[in-house]
Write a protein that holds these residues in place. Structure first.
Motif: not given
Length: 175
Positions: A96, A114, A116, A149-152
């Motif tokens: 994070s 963000q 991940s 998705q891996r990151s958001r």
């Protein structure tokens, strides 16, 4: 009856420092300092000292048993720690980062972060808002559902007790 002194002024069989027949390495001197067999008196003295200071065979066995038990306990604790903290615990690629925050009012702050995590893995994050003395004035746990998705990037509105001056992710974990 009196014994006569020898020519050197000493009696036979008596060691004097200046005696010419006895010198280091001579059999007379070596035999006196290093007897070939221990005497009964020295064995008795050793037994008396062992009794006095508690060095008995049963005490040695007890000390050895305690040392073995302590070693086994250390090995068991280490094995439990390896199982608890070892390969079974994975982070699922969880990471994070704080992106920013915006203070909307004295009682509301929006924190942007963000997060991940491996695709398909659910995560929870604790978001906090701090005041100027670094006291926590707002706290919220956010549930992040599994995603492909891996990151958001997430925006979290946190209600506060007083005006906050910063907002950030305190911690993230996989439930």
């Amino acid at each position: 009856m009196r014994e006569r002194a020898d020519a050197g002024g000493t009696q036979p069989g008596v060691n004097y420092p200046g005696h010419q027949d006895i010198h280091p390495g001579s059999p007379e001197l070596s035999d006196q300092q290093h007897p070939a067999t221990p005497t009964v008196a020295s064995a008795t003295a050793a037994a008396t000292l062992d009794d006095r200071y508690g060095r008995t065979p049963s005490r040695r066995r007890r000390s050895r048993a305690l040392a073995i038990a302590a070693a086994v306990a250390i090995v068991v604790v280490f094995a439990v720690w390896v199982v608890w903290a070892g390969p079974g615990q994975t982070s699922h690629g969880l990471d994070s980062d704080d992106v920013g925050y915006k203070v909307l009012s004295d009682h509301t702050t929006v924190v942007r972060s963000q997060v991940s995590v491996d695709p398909g893995t659910r995560a929870d994050c604790a978001v906090q808002v701090l005041d100027k003395s670094y006291t926590i004035v707002g706290w919220k746990v956010v549930d992040l559902p599994a995603s492909d998705q891996r990151s958001r990037t997430i925006s979290t509105e946190v209600r506060t007790t007083t005006r906050g001056v910063t907002g950030l992710i305190h911690d993230c974990w996989v439930p």
